[in-house]
Design an enzyme around this catalytic site. Structure first.
Site, PDB file in Angstrom:
ATOM      1  N   HIS A 108       4.655   1.007  37.868  1.00  0.00           N
ATOM      2  CA  HIS A 108       3.881   1.889  38.749  1.00  0.00           C
ATOM      3  C   HIS A 108       3.278   1.167  39.955  1.00  0.00           C
ATOM      4  O   HIS A 108       2.082   1.176  40.205  1.00  0.00           O
ATOM      5  CB  HIS A 108       2.887   2.795  38.010  1.00  0.00           C
ATOM      6  CG  HIS A 108       1.930   2.139  37.040  1.00  0.00           C
ATOM      7  ND1 HIS A 108       1.100   1.119  37.388  1.00  0.00           N
ATOM      8  CD2 HIS A 108       1.664   2.415  35.740  1.00  0.00           C
ATOM      9  CE1 HIS A 108       0.371   0.777  36.348  1.00  0.00           C
ATOM     10  NE2 HIS A 108       0.704   1.536  35.330  1.00  0.00           N
ATOM     11  N   HIS A 120      -4.039   2.822  22.578  1.00  0.00           N
ATOM     12  CA  HIS A 120      -4.054   3.244  23.989  1.00  0.00           C
ATOM     13  C   HIS A 120      -2.970   4.297  24.205  1.00  0.00           C
ATOM     14  O   HIS A 120      -1.839   4.131  23.765  1.00  0.00           O
ATOM     15  CB  HIS A 120      -3.807   2.016  24.860  1.00  0.00           C
ATOM     16  CG  HIS A 120      -3.838   2.248  26.330  1.00  0.00           C
ATOM     17  ND1 HIS A 120      -4.504   3.292  26.927  1.00  0.00           N
ATOM     18  CD2 HIS A 120      -3.277   1.542  27.354  1.00  0.00           C
ATOM     19  CE1 HIS A 120      -4.354   3.208  28.243  1.00  0.00           C
ATOM     20  NE2 HIS A 120      -3.601   2.164  28.524  1.00  0.00           N
ATOM     21  N   GLU A 156      -1.583   5.338  27.111  1.00  0.00           N
ATOM     22  CA  GLU A 156      -0.597   5.198  28.200  1.00  0.00           C
ATOM     23  C   GLU A 156       0.803   5.013  27.618  1.00  0.00           C
ATOM     24  O   GLU A 156       0.997   4.350  26.597  1.00  0.00           O
ATOM     25  CB  GLU A 156      -0.980   4.036  29.139  1.00  0.00           C
ATOM     26  CG  GLU A 156      -0.218   4.147  30.450  1.00  0.00           C
ATOM     27  CD  GLU A 156      -0.760   3.256  31.570  1.00  0.00           C
ATOM     28  OE1 GLU A 156      -1.654   2.437  31.327  1.00  0.00           O
ATOM     29  OE2 GLU A 156      -0.264   3.400  32.712  1.00  0.00           O
ATOM     30  N   ASP A 165       3.463   3.396  28.096  1.00  0.00           N
ATOM     31  CA  ASP A 165       4.138   2.133  27.775  1.00  0.00           C
ATOM     32  C   ASP A 165       3.825   1.712  26.336  1.00  0.00           C
ATOM     33  O   ASP A 165       4.528   0.880  25.762  1.00  0.00           O
ATOM     34  CB  ASP A 165       3.797   1.019  28.782  1.00  0.00           C
ATOM     35  CG  ASP A 165       2.321   0.895  29.097  1.00  0.00           C
ATOM     36  OD1 ASP A 165       1.587   1.885  28.945  1.00  0.00           O
ATOM     37  OD2 ASP A 165       1.891  -0.202  29.507  1.00  0.00           O
ATOM     38  N   HIS A 215      -7.952  -0.151  29.301  1.00  0.00           N
ATOM     39  CA  HIS A 215      -7.685   0.224  30.655  1.00  0.00           C
ATOM     40  C   HIS A 215      -7.955   1.707  30.991  1.00  0.00           C
ATOM     41  O   HIS A 215      -8.203   2.057  32.138  1.00  0.00           O
ATOM     42  CB  HIS A 215      -6.205  -0.139  30.866  1.00  0.00           C
ATOM     43  CG  HIS A 215      -5.484   0.351  32.030  1.00  0.00           C
ATOM     44  ND1 HIS A 215      -4.195   0.824  31.986  1.00  0.00           N
ATOM     45  CD2 HIS A 215      -5.872   0.433  33.326  1.00  0.00           C
ATOM     46  CE1 HIS A 215      -3.797   1.154  33.173  1.00  0.00           C
ATOM     47  NE2 HIS A 215      -4.760   0.942  34.013  1.00  0.00           N
ATOM     48  N   ASP A 265      -4.138  -3.552  26.164  1.00  0.00           N
ATOM     49  CA  ASP A 265      -3.911  -4.055  27.528  1.00  0.00           C
ATOM     50  C   ASP A 265      -4.703  -5.321  27.867  1.00  0.00           C
ATOM     51  O   ASP A 265      -4.257  -6.128  28.695  1.00  0.00           O
ATOM     52  CB  ASP A 265      -4.282  -2.967  28.552  1.00  0.00           C
ATOM     53  CG  ASP A 265      -3.144  -1.991  28.814  1.00  0.00           C
ATOM     54  OD1 ASP A 265      -1.979  -2.319  28.491  1.00  0.00           O
ATOM     55  OD2 ASP A 265      -3.411  -0.901  29.353  1.00  0.00           O
ATOM     56  N   TYR A 268      -2.100  -9.842  36.424  1.00  0.00           N
ATOM     57  CA  TYR A 268      -2.306  -8.671  35.558  1.00  0.00           C
ATOM     58  C   TYR A 268      -3.746  -8.177  35.674  1.00  0.00           C
ATOM     59  O   TYR A 268      -4.003  -6.989  35.853  1.00  0.00           O
ATOM     60  CB  TYR A 268      -1.984  -9.081  34.121  1.00  0.00           C
ATOM     61  CG  TYR A 268      -2.062  -7.971  33.117  1.00  0.00           C
ATOM     62  CD1 TYR A 268      -0.929  -7.240  32.784  1.00  0.00           C
ATOM     63  CD2 TYR A 268      -3.255  -7.656  32.484  1.00  0.00           C
ATOM     64  CE1 TYR A 268      -0.996  -6.223  31.854  1.00  0.00           C
ATOM     65  CE2 TYR A 268      -3.333  -6.647  31.557  1.00  0.00           C
ATOM     66  CZ  TYR A 268      -2.194  -5.932  31.240  1.00  0.00           C
ATOM     67  OH  TYR A 268      -2.268  -4.926  30.313  1.00  0.00           O
ATOM     68  N   HIS A 327       1.056  -6.666  26.139  1.00  0.00           N
ATOM     69  CA  HIS A 327       2.062  -7.134  27.103  1.00  0.00           C
ATOM     70  C   HIS A 327       2.101  -8.658  27.090  1.00  0.00           C
ATOM     71  O   HIS A 327       1.053  -9.312  27.110  1.00  0.00           O
ATOM     72  CB  HIS A 327       1.712  -6.698  28.527  1.00  0.00           C
ATOM     73  CG  HIS A 327       1.687  -5.223  28.741  1.00  0.00           C
ATOM     74  ND1 HIS A 327       2.825  -4.454  28.772  1.00  0.00           N
ATOM     75  CD2 HIS A 327       0.657  -4.372  28.957  1.00  0.00           C
ATOM     76  CE1 HIS A 327       2.490  -3.186  28.995  1.00  0.00           C
ATOM     77  NE2 HIS A 327       1.184  -3.109  29.096  1.00  0.00           N
TER      78      HIS A 327
HETATM   79 FE1  FEO Z   1      -2.650   0.915  30.220  1.00  0.00          FE
HETATM   80 FE2  FEO Z   1      -0.071  -1.220  29.180  1.00  0.00          FE
HETATM   81  O1  FEO Z   1      -0.958   0.430  29.526  1.00  0.00           O
END
Ligand code: FEO
Length: 392
Positions: A24, A78, A80, A82, A144, A163, A191, A222
């Site tokens: 994104h 989370h 989101e 991903d 996040h 995250d 990041y 991640h």
């Molecule tokens: Fe806020 Fe890696 O997603």
């Protein structure tokens, strides 16, 4: 590369996204991973999932260890996508699994998947006994999204913070001491600068909440898992969350006919004469997400654009929109640029710096069409003056 046992009976079963280069709007030049963790105890727990197109990869890793129908709980730290993007698919196998999430997590997952996922909502501080282990959940809103929480396993001194503490790196190694420290520092900083920076106050609260915990491994969602460099990453996060910077300067500019570029380089000369370390980034050749990596550690930010159609160059407009959203604080700013007639760009840049509550100790400067020798000498002088202010 298959699953990886990171602690006795706790496995990394995530997915590696080798090819992604745009997350994104964030240039992920090293790709990324979506980390999911499988805990085998009297109950079997999957912590987070992976982006939808890596589901089969995650499933194959889980199958190396257990039959996925045996999963009892899926912890969604989370919403989101991903991390939640494979939740419906894994629930097709783990049909009796409960989805453990925060209140905001439940709301978010319902909005994303329009389906009751057999939720078990946990509050901050709640625990879940799964046999030899008791999972602890701590809410970390805005690190996040509002729904974020972390999962802590005291018996293993393992923190799974989603995250937080992540980095976008695709690699076959799983641990911090297996890859170069410089790469790791750079990607962790990038990041933070591009994902976490607006939420410094929330990061401070999260660090506080986690400070009493015994932790010898941090498995973010991640990148690599921290085990040897935990004090280093905690120190960096503390610094970043407090908007601590170094006494150096960053010049970000774009140019039409090189007048603004000439000004940028003269400012650099002046700053260097004052003994300041300077980084200069043209928006023609640098991605805005990389420029943010420089912003995070830099005290003075000088931003230059010529005026085009009564405003700044679109590249600068994009950068400043991004910068404004990420809200770096405690900076000294300076705006500059060339113009033909209206000259509005420099004032517009300065306005944004004011919105960010940056200090603006020296009046912005603009030069009509092409700077002459005297004007450039003056720009250099301004650079030197600014340089002296950084050290004060
Ligand atoms: Fe806020 Fe890696 O997603």
């Amino acid at each position: 590369m298959g699953k990886k046992e990171i602690k006795p009976n706790i496995y990394w079963v995530g997915g590696v996204d080798w090819d992604i280069r745009n997350f994104h709007g964030y240039l992920t030049q090293r790709g990324t991973t979506y980390n999911a963790y499988l805990i085998l105890d009297e109950k079997i727990v999957l912590v987070d999932t992976v982006k939808h197109y890596l589901f089969e990869e995650m499933l194959a890793r889980i199958r190396e260890i257990i039959d996925p129908t045996k999963i009892d709980y899926i912890v969604s730290n989370h919403v989101e996508m991903d991390h939640s993007g494979s939740i419906l698919k894994i629930l097709e196998y783990a049909t009796n699994a409960k989805v453990i999430t925060s209140t905001q997590g439940e709301k978010g997952l319902l909005r994303h998947y329009k389906k009751d996922l057999n939720f078990q909502v946990v509050n901050s501080g709640d625990t879940l006994n799964i046999g030899k282990r008791t999972l602890h959940f701590v809410h970390t809103p805005m690190v996040h999204w509002p729904d974020n929480m972390v999962t802590y396993i005291p018996e293993d001194k393992l923190l799974l913070p989603n995250d937080a503490f992540g980095q976008h790196i695709a690699c076959s190694e799983r641990f911090d001491d297996e890859i170069g420290l410089e790469i790791l520092k750079e990607e962790a900083a990038k990041y933070y600068a591009n994902i976490v920076l607006p939420y410094g106050d929330q990061v401070k609260k999260a660090l506080e909440a986690l400070s009493g915990l015994e932790i010898d491994m941090i498995g973010p969602s991640h990148g690599i898992i921290w085990r040897s460099l935990i004090p280093n990453i905690l120190e960096e996060y503390t610094k970043w969350a407090n908007h601590k910077t170094e006494n150096k300067a960053l010049i970000v500019y774009d140019s039409m006919w090189e007048s603004t570029k000439k000004m940028a380089y003269k400012l650099k000369e002046g700053l260097e004469d004052a003994g300041i370390y300077v980084t200069i980034r043209s928006l023609k050749t640098n991605h805005i997400s990389d420029v943010m990596t420089d912003v995070i550690s830099t005290k003075m930010i000088l931003i230059g654009s010529p005026t085009l159609n009564n405003g700044m160059l679109p590249s600068m407009g994009a950068f400043l929109t991004y910068l404004k959203g990420l809200r770096p604080r405690n900076r000294i700013g300076f705006a500059f640029g060339s113009y033909g007639w209206g000259g509005q760009a420099v004032g517009d840049i300065e306005e944004i710096m004011k919105e960010l509550k940056w200090e603006l100790p020296v009046q912005c400067t603009k030069i009509k069409f092409i700077p002459d020798e005297d004007e450039l000498a003056n720009v250099k002088k301004i650079g030197c003056e600014l340089g002296k202010l950084i050290k004060v």
